[in-house]
Structure formats: structure tokens, C-alpha cells
Write an enzyme that holds these catalytic residues in place. Structure first.
Site, mmCIF file in Angstrom:
data_model
loop_
_atom_site.group_PDB
_atom_site.id
_atom_site.type_symbol
_atom_site.label_atom_id
_atom_site.label_comp_id
_atom_site.label_asym_id
_atom_site.label_seq_id
_atom_site.Cartn_x
_atom_site.Cartn_y
_atom_site.Cartn_z
ATOM 1 N N HIS A 138 0.836 -1.207 0.000
ATOM 2 C CA HIS A 138 0.000 0.000 0.000
ATOM 3 C C HIS A 138 0.866 1.250 0.000
ATOM 4 O O HIS A 138 0.618 2.194 -0.767
ATOM 5 C CB HIS A 138 -0.910 -0.022 1.230
ATOM 6 C CG HIS A 138 -1.659 1.257 1.470
ATOM 7 N ND1 HIS A 138 -2.970 1.450 1.084
ATOM 8 C CD2 HIS A 138 -1.282 2.427 2.055
ATOM 9 C CE1 HIS A 138 -3.360 2.665 1.407
ATOM 10 N NE2 HIS A 138 -2.356 3.278 2.012
ATOM 11 N N GLU A 139 1.891 1.276 0.857
ATOM 12 C CA GLU A 139 2.766 2.446 0.934
ATOM 13 C C GLU A 139 3.584 2.605 -0.349
ATOM 14 O O GLU A 139 3.808 3.724 -0.827
ATOM 15 C CB GLU A 139 3.682 2.350 2.152
ATOM 16 C CG GLU A 139 2.961 2.251 3.479
ATOM 17 C CD GLU A 139 1.938 3.362 3.701
ATOM 18 O OE1 GLU A 139 2.129 4.456 3.117
ATOM 19 O OE2 GLU A 139 0.958 3.143 4.418
ATOM 20 N N HIS A 142 1.622 4.308 -2.999
ATOM 21 C CA HIS A 142 1.681 5.772 -2.890
ATOM 22 C C HIS A 142 2.918 6.308 -3.614
ATOM 23 O O HIS A 142 2.855 7.337 -4.303
ATOM 24 C CB HIS A 142 1.745 6.203 -1.424
ATOM 25 C CG HIS A 142 0.423 6.194 -0.723
ATOM 26 N ND1 HIS A 142 -0.693 6.824 -1.213
ATOM 27 C CD2 HIS A 142 0.045 5.638 0.466
ATOM 28 C CE1 HIS A 142 -1.701 6.669 -0.376
ATOM 29 N NE2 HIS A 142 -1.285 5.949 0.645
ATOM 30 N N GLU A 208 -6.093 7.148 -0.978
ATOM 31 C CA GLU A 208 -6.098 5.933 -0.161
ATOM 32 C C GLU A 208 -6.785 4.798 -0.899
ATOM 33 O O GLU A 208 -6.330 3.651 -0.869
ATOM 34 C CB GLU A 208 -6.786 6.201 1.175
ATOM 35 C CG GLU A 208 -6.004 7.118 2.105
ATOM 36 C CD GLU A 208 -4.609 6.615 2.407
ATOM 37 O OE1 GLU A 208 -4.421 5.386 2.539
ATOM 38 O OE2 GLU A 208 -3.684 7.446 2.488
#
Length: 291
Positions: A138-139, A142, A208
Site C-alpha cells: 500500500h505504501e 503511494h 487511499e
């Protein structure tokens, strides 16, 4: 890896930059019109802009208390990030650790070549291997989406406006000659703070969703991220209020926000509801399975 370019996110980032530039210029113009030295304002604005661009990662790390770790520290964590980066086709970022009872993670940096991914020691103790891998993905999403710098700039503008808001009453009382000007500056700062905060909210909530989808594409295991989000959210409620309150300033970066319930962070949430994120991931699961 199945990866789709998110045109919705790219459009929102571009639109946010345009609005931020406009708000920034209006804010500076009002301060100059109120009699503050124009050269001083421009120098400060340019200087702060350069600081944000080149040192945004260091500022976030300093704020959160995260520490960069070398390759011989937490070797399993380094291997996991390296494998995920190979799949995501991005450079391996630096890795940082935070000592905190709050299970969380974030990414920062101005570009994929200057990125940092940080996790707390408690999130590594809370999640199993697949769940932690999903959070790291997930990070990294980003980082691949290049959405971090925009959030940093928007957050900085809101912070400056907030500082003026908090001090304009004091300045207007003790500076009688320019008291009216400071009141106007305080009102303008309040408007700028609201606009910058709303821009952060709108972009942050969408990014997100995009990072959740990106993590599912990287790992091909959306259920692992669903499980991780549920665990983190459940444990967050048991973290002391004081700890959550101290961490609220970096909420826009965390995978799950730290909301104490005693500030405006509860109203201006930077993240979509957990239920919405799970629904989003369930749709990605169906897409990956070809339903």
C-alpha cells in the site's frame, strides 16, 4: 503485475496543484496588501517551497520520530520491501522504524527515487507476514502513484495558515496601529486553512482508495490488506488518547488515521471509512479473479 494507471488520481493531483498555487498567491498577495514587506514574504515563500521539496521526507520523519534503518537491521523487512519493489517496478526506498504502540505505516518523499517507507514496531508485532506485506505494498503504491509531495505541500500551507490563525488575536491586541490588518490576516488565514484542508481531504481520501487498489495489484492478495486494515483499526481504538492526539498531525500520511476524538481531525478526516475501503478491495478481488 496487473497495474492500471489511475487517471482519476492523476487528474485530482493536477487540479490540487492548480488550486494550491492559486491559494498560495492569493494568500501572499493579501499579506503584502496588509503592509507586510513583500520581499520578506517572497523570500520566505520561496525558501519554504524549496525546503518542502528537498527536505519533505526529513521533516515528516522528524515529526513522527521515525529512524532510517540500515540493510543489516531488520533484514526480513528489507527483503520484503525489495521483493515488492521488484514487482511494482520502482526503486527500493529507504526504510524507517518508529517506536510506537500505535500500529501504523506511511510513505514520504518527493519522488520514487527519494522515497521513505516507515512502519511502527507495533504493526510488525500485530500483523502476520502476508498482512504486513500488503501494508508495505500500500505504501509503495503511494510512491508509484507520486501522490506524496502534493499532500506534503497542501499540509504545509494549512500549517502556515493555522499558525497565523492562532496568533492573529494576540498580534491585533498588542499592535494597536495595525490591529485591524492582523484581524483581516487572521480571517484570510482561516479561509486558506479551510480550503487547504478540504483539498487535502478530497485528494487524500481518493489516494487511499488508489493505494489500496495498487497494493492488491502488487500482491494479488486483497484479502490480506482487508485483514490488515481491520486489525490496525481494531487495535487503534486501544491506543492511549494522548498517543493518538500526538500523532494526528501526520494523519494524512498514515494508512489508518490516529483520531483522538478531541480535535478537528475527527471532522476533517483524511481517510475514507474502513467499510468503504473494504468494499473497494472486494471489487478489486473480483477483478483480479476475473468475475
Amino acid at each position: 503485475m496487473k497495474w492500471k494507471r489511475d487517471t482519476g488520481l492523476s487528474g485530482r493531483i493536477f487540479f490540487t496543484w492548480i488550486l494550491l498555487l492559486f491559494v498560495y498567491l492569493v494568500f501572499m498577495g493579501v499579506l503584502i496588501a496588509l503592509g507586510l514587506p513583500s520581499v520578506f514574504i517572497i523570500v520566505i515563500a520561496v525558501g519554504m517551497g524549496l525546503v518542502q521539496y528537498f527536505f519533505s521526507d526529513k521533516l515528516v520523519l522528524m515529526t513522527t520520530g521515525a529512524r532510517i534503518i540500515e540493510n543489516d537491521e531488520y533484514p526480513e523487512l528489507h527483503r520484503t520491501v525489495e521483493n515488492l519493489c521488484s514487482i511494482a517496478q520502482i526503486p527500493k526506498p529507504r526504510i524507517a522504524i518508529m517506536q510506537s504502540p500505535m500500529p501504523n505505516a506511511f510513505a514520504t518523499g518527493r519522488s520514487p527515487n527519494h522515497a521513505v517507507v516507515a512502519v511502527t514496531d507495533s504493526i510488525m508485532a500485530t500483523l502476520n507476514r502476508n498482512e504486513l506485506e500488503a501494508v508495505l505494498a500500500h505504501e509503495l503504491a503511494h510512491v508509484k502513484n507520486r501522490d506524496i509531495l502534493t499532500m506534503t505541500v497542501a499540509g504545509f500551507l494549512a500549517m502556515i495558515a493555522s499558525m497565523i490563525m492562532n496568533n492573529f488575536l494576540f498580534a491585533s491586541i498588542f499592535n494597536r496601529e495595525q490591529g485591524g490588518a492582523w484581524i483581516i490576516a487572521g480571517i484570510v488565514a482561516a479561509v486558506v486553512w479551510v480550503i487547504a484542508t478540504l483539498l487535502m481531504m478530497a485528494l487524500s481520501r481518493y489516494r487511499e482508495f488508489a493505494a489500496d487498489r495498487g497494493a492488491a495489484y502488487i500482491t494479488e492478495d486483497p484479502d490480506a490488506l482487508i485483514s490488515a486494515l481491520q486489525k490496525i483499526s481494531g487495535k487503534m481504538d486501544r491506543v492511549p488518547v494522548q498517543t493518538r492526539a500526538a500523532a494526528e498531525g501526520a494523519n494524512a500520511f498514515y494508512i489508518i488515521p490516529a483520531i483522538s476524538g478531541k480535535s478537528l481531525a475527527a471532522l476533517f478526516s483524511t481517510h475514507p471509512a474502513l467499510e468503504k475501503r473494504i468494499e473497494n478491495l472486494e471489487k478489486v478481488r473480483e477483478e483480479i479473479r476475473g468475475y
